[in-house]
Design an enzyme around this catalytic site. Structure first.
Site, PDB file in Angstrom:
ATOM      1  N   LYS A 250     -10.822   5.859   0.822  1.00 35.33           N
ATOM      2  CA  LYS A 250      -9.512   5.386   0.381  1.00 35.33           C
ATOM      3  C   LYS A 250      -9.713   4.606  -0.913  1.00 35.33           C
ATOM      4  O   LYS A 250     -10.397   3.583  -0.933  1.00 35.33           O
ATOM      5  CB  LYS A 250      -8.856   4.499   1.440  1.00 35.33           C
ATOM      6  CG  LYS A 250      -7.474   4.079   1.027  1.00 35.33           C
ATOM      7  CD  LYS A 250      -6.729   3.378   2.134  1.00 35.33           C
ATOM      8  CE  LYS A 250      -5.260   3.220   1.779  1.00 35.33           C
ATOM      9  NZ  LYS A 250      -5.009   2.581   0.499  1.00 35.33           N
ATOM     10  N   ARG A 270       3.712   6.973  -7.501  1.00 37.47           N
ATOM     11  CA  ARG A 270       4.093   7.008  -6.083  1.00 37.47           C
ATOM     12  C   ARG A 270       5.615   7.032  -5.927  1.00 37.47           C
ATOM     13  O   ARG A 270       6.154   7.655  -5.036  1.00 37.47           O
ATOM     14  CB  ARG A 270       3.467   5.775  -5.420  1.00 37.47           C
ATOM     15  CG  ARG A 270       4.146   5.181  -4.219  1.00 37.47           C
ATOM     16  CD  ARG A 270       3.731   5.886  -2.963  1.00 37.47           C
ATOM     17  NE  ARG A 270       4.160   5.181  -1.771  1.00 37.47           N
ATOM     18  CZ  ARG A 270       5.392   5.144  -1.304  1.00 37.47           C
ATOM     19  NH1 ARG A 270       6.358   5.783  -1.940  1.00 37.47           N
ATOM     20  NH2 ARG A 270       5.663   4.488  -0.205  1.00 37.47           N
ATOM     21  N   GLU A 299      -5.503   9.895  -6.957  1.00 38.05           N
ATOM     22  CA  GLU A 299      -5.465   8.445  -7.123  1.00 38.05           C
ATOM     23  C   GLU A 299      -6.220   8.098  -8.404  1.00 38.05           C
ATOM     24  O   GLU A 299      -7.305   8.635  -8.661  1.00 38.05           O
ATOM     25  CB  GLU A 299      -6.125   7.790  -5.901  1.00 38.05           C
ATOM     26  CG  GLU A 299      -5.994   6.304  -5.841  1.00 38.05           C
ATOM     27  CD  GLU A 299      -4.756   5.798  -5.072  1.00 38.05           C
ATOM     28  OE1 GLU A 299      -3.839   6.607  -4.764  1.00 38.05           O
ATOM     29  OE2 GLU A 299      -4.707   4.597  -4.806  1.00 38.05           O
ATOM     30  N   LYS A 421      -4.459   5.671   7.521  1.00 36.91           N
ATOM     31  CA  LYS A 421      -5.325   4.845   6.673  1.00 36.91           C
ATOM     32  C   LYS A 421      -6.015   3.770   7.508  1.00 36.91           C
ATOM     33  O   LYS A 421      -5.398   3.169   8.384  1.00 36.91           O
ATOM     34  CB  LYS A 421      -4.519   4.217   5.545  1.00 36.91           C
ATOM     35  CG  LYS A 421      -3.339   3.385   5.993  1.00 36.91           C
ATOM     36  CD  LYS A 421      -2.430   3.025   4.815  1.00 36.91           C
ATOM     37  CE  LYS A 421      -1.127   2.436   5.282  1.00 36.91           C
ATOM     38  NZ  LYS A 421      -0.096   2.378   4.270  1.00 36.91           N
TER      39      LYS A 421
HETATM   40  P1  ATP Z   1       2.579   3.473   1.308  1.00 34.29           P
HETATM   41  O1  ATP Z   1       1.908   4.147   2.467  1.00 34.29           O
HETATM   42  O2  ATP Z   1       4.018   3.220   1.531  1.00 34.29           O
HETATM   43  O3  ATP Z   1       2.275   4.174   0.006  1.00 34.29           O
HETATM   44  P2  ATP Z   1       1.044   1.324   0.300  1.00 34.29           P
HETATM   45  O4  ATP Z   1       1.560   1.449  -1.078  1.00 34.29           O
HETATM   46  O5  ATP Z   1       0.769  -0.040   0.834  1.00 34.29           O
HETATM   47  O6  ATP Z   1       1.954   2.061   1.319  1.00 34.29           O
HETATM   48  P3  ATP Z   1      -1.585   1.971   1.048  1.00 34.29           P
HETATM   49  O7  ATP Z   1      -1.464   1.133   2.253  1.00 34.29           O
HETATM   50  O8  ATP Z   1      -2.544   1.516   0.008  1.00 34.29           O
HETATM   51  O9  ATP Z   1      -0.235   2.218   0.337  1.00 34.29           O
HETATM   52  O10 ATP Z   1      -1.999   3.458   1.527  1.00 34.29           O
HETATM   53  C1  ATP Z   1      -1.470   4.638   1.080  1.00 34.29           C
HETATM   54  C2  ATP Z   1      -1.926   4.987  -0.334  1.00 34.29           C
HETATM   55  O11 ATP Z   1      -3.348   5.141  -0.388  1.00 34.29           O
HETATM   56  C3  ATP Z   1      -1.462   6.346  -0.818  1.00 34.29           C
HETATM   57  O12 ATP Z   1      -0.145   6.318  -1.252  1.00 34.29           O
HETATM   58  C4  ATP Z   1      -2.428   6.642  -1.951  1.00 34.29           C
HETATM   59  O13 ATP Z   1      -1.941   6.053  -3.131  1.00 34.29           O
HETATM   60  C5  ATP Z   1      -3.675   5.877  -1.552  1.00 34.29           C
HETATM   61  N1  ATP Z   1      -4.860   6.702  -1.271  1.00 34.29           N
HETATM   62  C6  ATP Z   1      -6.128   6.355  -1.595  1.00 34.29           C
HETATM   63  N2  ATP Z   1      -6.998   7.267  -1.211  1.00 34.29           N
HETATM   64  C7  ATP Z   1      -6.305   8.273  -0.632  1.00 34.29           C
HETATM   65  C8  ATP Z   1      -6.674   9.519  -0.040  1.00 34.29           C
HETATM   66  N3  ATP Z   1      -7.936   9.914   0.045  1.00 34.29           N
HETATM   67  N4  ATP Z   1      -5.677  10.291   0.467  1.00 34.29           N
HETATM   68  C9  ATP Z   1      -4.380   9.898   0.412  1.00 34.29           C
HETATM   69  N5  ATP Z   1      -3.974   8.730  -0.145  1.00 34.29           N
HETATM   70  C10 ATP Z   1      -4.918   7.912  -0.663  1.00 34.29           C
END
Ligand code: ATP
Length: 578
Positions: A250, A270, A299, A421
């Protein structure tokens, strides 16, 4: 009705009705009535205008005209001193209503929404030195031709404050009402919207091409809603649902949807903002890309001079409108592609993730572009391996992992268990094993009754409170001879009272208490929060830690009861779901 041109005055009158009701249902009803009178060439324009725009959300609507300029314009149109218009504005607080209050004329032929739209569009295209004057002149001409109510809403659109009190979701409901007088088709229309974020186009297809609503609309150049990532209830839950999962690092950066089409590259955030101009370095990376059209999910993450990842805060410094070249030099970025949405005329959203990733690899196998990577993806079928990979990625500086169902489709805008996640700040890890002391035991039932012992209650040591707190009830992993040994040894240290140093919830009181003496090694899938176990409970915190699926591994004769796993270790390892 549909053969006549839709007048902007009619639209403004509906806007007023919509504004004057706080009921969402009524707003939806008025909107649907309004949509019904628009013809095929008007519906998209009407949708944009009703959201205070002249384009879909992902395209900028920049009038660059402030209230001050509008006040000067009003003063000219109504032949009133600027200062008087200004004091009216201060009194009323709404630039739209100010127009109504000072301008009562209504001359000329009523304008169609197409006319008004084209004039507004023209204003956004005026750039350069005298742009304020030139834009003002166009608006002065326009205001002289319209009625007060039209001016009210045009002014609000121009200053970017339409105030009708509804969102894109209400528009989806209203479109459904146009189709069959209720919200029944809302989900279907929303699905289309999530694929094609141009709400004008969505309305046109839904109302005028009904048969095509449920087709796939992935169009390079039009962003689709990003597939979202959920949180697992627990790690065990992941493997209860899926036999095997893909695990990807991630990245703690910014989501970026890359569109490559017609020799162009466009990047969307996003929230579907067009961020192309902020990342000329990324656009360049795709300059020589050997495909005609593609949409990729990725990302972006900033790196320092040693190519170490920057924090999210530092990466987001790149999201600037000015001094872009300087920012590009100061904050270079890496880009990690983790999904393929569209390739050379074909949508991949209804193709399973394993196949999408295979195709992605195919495309990238001959490509070697600095700073551009395909996300590492591992197939995992058990918690221990997931745990190891998670820890490895944390050590490498990633934020955690994203666990994905290999069969998942790319469902735009949807957040479900297909993508989960696990972040280091919400989940610190799984202890492979802990050392716990036996606090008491329970009589066995069924086949275990012959041993007189079926399970034990085990605890960890809370140094601060100098007490043993329960963390698991464990009946799994004991062989018959372990049970025989335990029964004999534990009975030797039986206690009729609850020993002083124990802190145990009444619901978990064992049949037999024992003095703290025997240390056992316990394996578990993870540490979770628990209302029955007392490990970690204090005055502020009424929920303790517990081991999920604990299994007895062996005895630890070499460990004293105060050397066992401590509460502070559990707190470090324990998961703290946000
Ligand atoms: P949201 O889920 O509403 O986007 P958030 O902005 O708090 O919440 P995170 O909790 O950081 O987001 O987790 C989702 C985000 O993680 C994704 O939108 C993407 O930007 C990021 N991300 C990082 N690595 C990956 C991956 N391997 N696959 C999918 N998403 C990823």
């Amino acid at each position: 009705m549909k053969n006549n041109k839709l007048l902007f005055k009619t639209v403004a009158e509906y806007f007023e009705k919509i504004e004057n009701t706080s009921s969402r249902n009524e707003k939806t009803k008025y909107l649907s009535e309004l949509f019904e009178v628009a013809n095929r060439d008007e519906i998209d324009i009407l949708i944009y205008l009703s959201l205070g725009r002249i384009s879909p959300m992902y395209e900028k609507t920049d009038f660059n005209i402030g209230v001050k300029t509008i006040i000067n314009i009003y003063s000219k149109v109504a032949s009133i001193e600027s200062k008087d218009v200004k004091s009216k504005y201060q009194e009323i607080g709404d630039i739209g209503e100010v127009f109504e209050s000072i301008y009562r004329n209504s001359v000329g032929d009523p304008l169609s929404i197409n006319n008004v739209f084209n004039i507004l569009k023209k204003i956004t295209q005026i750039k350069g030195k005298d742009s304020v004057d030139n834009k003002s002149n166009v608006l002065i001409d326009l205001y002289k031709k319209i009625t007060p109510i039209e001016g009210k809403y045009i002014s609000r659109i121009v200053v970017g404050d339409l105030r009708l009190g509804f969102s894109d979701k209400t528009i989806l409901d209203a479109i459904s009402f146009v189709l069959n007088g209720n919200k029944k088709d809302r989900k279907l229309i929303e699905k289309l919207y999530f694929q094609c974020s141009d709400l004008g186009m969505v309305a046109k297809i839904s109302i005028f091409e009904k048969d095509l609503i449920d087709k796939v609309y992935i169009i390079p150049g039009i962003p689709l809603f990003a597939k979202l990532v959920d949180r697992p209830k627990s790690l065990g839950d992941i493997f209860n649902r899926f036999k095997k999962v893909f695990v990807q690092p991630k990245y703690d950066g910014m989501r970026c949807q890359i569109h490559i089409f017609q020799g162009k590259v466009k990047l969307f955030s996003r929230n579907l903002d067009d961020i192309t101009e902020m990342y000329p370095d990324i656009v360049n990376l795709f300059g020589e890309f050997p495909v005609n059209t593609a949409i990729l999910d990725s990302e972006i993450i900033g790196v320092d001079s040693d190519n170490k990842f920057l924090t999210f805060q530092n990466t987001s410094q790149r999201k600037r409108k000015y001094n872009i070249d300087q920012k590009v030099a100061d904050i270079p970025v890496n880009i990690f592609i983790f999904d393929l949405i569209y390739l050379n005329g074909e949508s991949f959203i209804n193709i399973s993730l394993d196949k999408r990733l295979e195709k992605l690899k195919d495309v990238f196998q001959y490509i070697n572009i600095k700073n551009l990577f395909i996300s590492e993806t591992k197939l995992v079928s058990d918690i221990d391996t997931l745990n190891k990979i998670f820890r490895k990625y944390i050590e490498l500086g990633f934020e955690g992992v994203v666990v994905k169902n290999p069969h998942s489709l790319y469902t735009p805008g949807v957040r479900n268990v297909d993508w989960l996640k696990i972040k280091k700040d919400s989940y610190v890890g799984i202890v492979d094993t802990i050392d716990a002391v036996i606090i008491g035991y329970y009589y066995g039932r069924g086949v275990r009754s012959k041993f007189g012992i079926g399970a034990v209650l085990a605890g960890i040591y809370n140094k601060k409170e100098d007490r043993f707190e329960s963390i698991c009830k464990i009946g799994t992993g004991f062989k018959d001879n372990d049970l025989v040994f335990l029964k004999k040894k534990l009975d030797e240290i039986k206690s009729d009272e609850v020993p002083d140093q124990y802190f145990v919830n009444k619901n978990l009181y064992p049949d037999v208490w024992v003095e703290p003496k025997y240390v056992i090694v316990v394996k578990s899938d993870e540490i979770s929060r628990s209302k029955v176990h007392t490990a970690g409970i204090n005055k502020k915190n009424t929920i303790g830690y517990a081991l999920r699926f604990p299994r007895f591994i062996n005895f630890r004769d070499d460990k004293g009861i105060y050397d066992i796993t401590s509460l502070s270790e559990i707190e470090i390892y324990g998961e703290k779901w946000k």
